[in-house]
Each structure stands twice: as structure tokens, then as C-alpha cells.
Design a protein around this motif. Structure first.
Motif, mmCIF file in Angstrom:
data_model
loop_
_atom_site.group_PDB
_atom_site.id
_atom_site.type_symbol
_atom_site.label_atom_id
_atom_site.label_comp_id
_atom_site.label_asym_id
_atom_site.label_seq_id
_atom_site.Cartn_x
_atom_site.Cartn_y
_atom_site.Cartn_z
ATOM 1 N N ASP A 31 17.113 -35.610 51.874
ATOM 2 C CA ASP A 31 15.736 -35.873 51.469
ATOM 3 C C ASP A 31 14.815 -35.221 52.494
ATOM 4 N N ARG A 45 14.749 -34.034 47.055
ATOM 5 C CA ARG A 45 15.861 -34.943 47.322
ATOM 6 C C ARG A 45 17.049 -34.555 46.458
ATOM 7 N N HIS A 53 7.159 -40.066 45.977
ATOM 8 C CA HIS A 53 8.445 -39.365 46.023
ATOM 9 C C HIS A 53 9.642 -40.333 45.990
#
Length: 189
Positions: free
Chosen positions: A49, A96, A72
Motif C-alpha cells: 500500500d 494498493r 483510499h
């Protein structure tokens, strides 16, 4: 991690107790190469990530970053983007669980990043982050910053523009070129 070719950024990393990654050690000659090489290094270390925040966002606040990260959030392959004020550039970018994702900054990077996210079947989040709209790429961006009168995080930048005489030179340049700013061009906050 602060990644830079500028070794004065190493002092900043020490001050904030974060890792400094020297771009020269990545053997890249441009921004895209450096960010992609750093992302590959982080992926090898198990980081899936990633968030890229550029250093030319003087109006970016802690709240802006918090809101962006909240947008996010999740566990599935995702790309989250905050575009610039023109809607063409990428000023904040997170992804991610996408080992094949790579950055491609430059003119119209926003569209390229969106297209790549779709091609990788990732969830695409477009996040309108007020402080991320204003990046400093051209003289009119400095005029925009100056028009904000040192709000929030930009107080130091505003003081530098004033004290260095850059603001005065920018205004002279604006008037001599008869540059007109209308509409939302100054709407960064």
C-alpha cells in the motif's frame, strides 16, 4: 520515507525520524523512474500500500492527507488519485495490492493513471483534496499561491515569496504579459 536527490532533505528526514532514500541510489534520471524504483523496493520489503506525496504542494494540510487516506481505505486493489486544479495532473496518488501499477507523471498524467487503474481492474477513487489542487510547476502557480495570502500550511512559502522579492517579480511578469486570471484559476482552498 523521504525520497530526494537533494541532500538537505536528508536533514528533514532526520528531523521527522523517517527514512531518507537518496534518488541517486535508485539509478534513475527522472521522477517516474525514481518513484517506480522506490515502489519496487518497498514491494520487495512487503509493502503493498503506497502513497506518493510530492513536495510542491504548499497548501496541503494534515486534514487533506487524512481525508485522502480515508478515501483510499480498504483491502482490495485500489488506486486513489487527487488531481491538480486543472484536472490534468496527479498531485496525490495511492495504490494498493497492484504490483504491476507504475507511475507515469507528466502532462495529462491524471488520465494515464486512471486508465491504468481501469486496465488493472482496480477500484478507482478520485478524491478532490483542496490542498492538493495547487502544485508549483509554473509561474502562474506561484501567483495562485500568493493569492492565498499565506493560509494554513503555506505561511512559510508565502513569507519566502514576499521576503525574497519573488512575489514582486511575479506581479511584474503578470502585468507585462497581460495575463488575466478568471474563474476558478485561483480557487485552490
Amino acid at each position: 520515507v523521504i525520497c530526494s536527490r537533494d541532500h538537505s532533505a536528508q536533514w528533514l528526514a532526520r528531523y521527522y525520524d523517517v527514512e531518507f532514500l537518496d534518488e541517486a541510489a535508485l539509478y534513475c534520471s527522472d521522477l517516474n523512474g525514481a518513484v517506480n524504483a522506490a515502489a519496487q523496493r518497498f514491494a520487495r520489503e512487503g509493502c503493498t500500500d503506497l502513497l506518493v506525496v510530492h513536495g510542491d504542494l504548499p497548501l496541503l494540510s494534515v486534514q487533506d492527507i487524512s481525508d485522502f487516506i480515508a478515501r483510499h481505505a480498504g483491502d482490495i486493489p485500489t488506486v486513489t488519485i487527487a488531481p491538480d486544479r486543472r484536472g490534468t495532473g496527479t498531485n496525490l496518488l495511492a495504490w494498493r495490492a497492484l504490483p504491476k501499477f507504475s507511475v507515469n507523471y507528466g502532462i495529462d498524467s491524471f488520465q494515464r493513471h486512471c486508465a491504468q487503474a481501469r486496465a488493472l481492474n482496480a477500484v478507482l477513487n478520485i478524491s478532490d483534496v483542496p490542498g492538493a489542487r495547487c502544485d508549483i510547476d509554473e509561474p502562474d502557480d506561484l501567483l495562485l499561491l500568493w493569492s492565498q495570502h499565506g493560509v494554513g500550511a503555506a505561511q512559510s512559502s508565502f513569507a519566502f515569496l514576499r521576503d525574497s522579492g519573488i512575489a514582486e517579480r511575479l506581479h511584474a511578469l503578470q502585468y507585462s504579459a497581460n495575463i488575466a486570471y478568471v474563474g476558478d484559476d485561483y480557487d485552490c482552498a
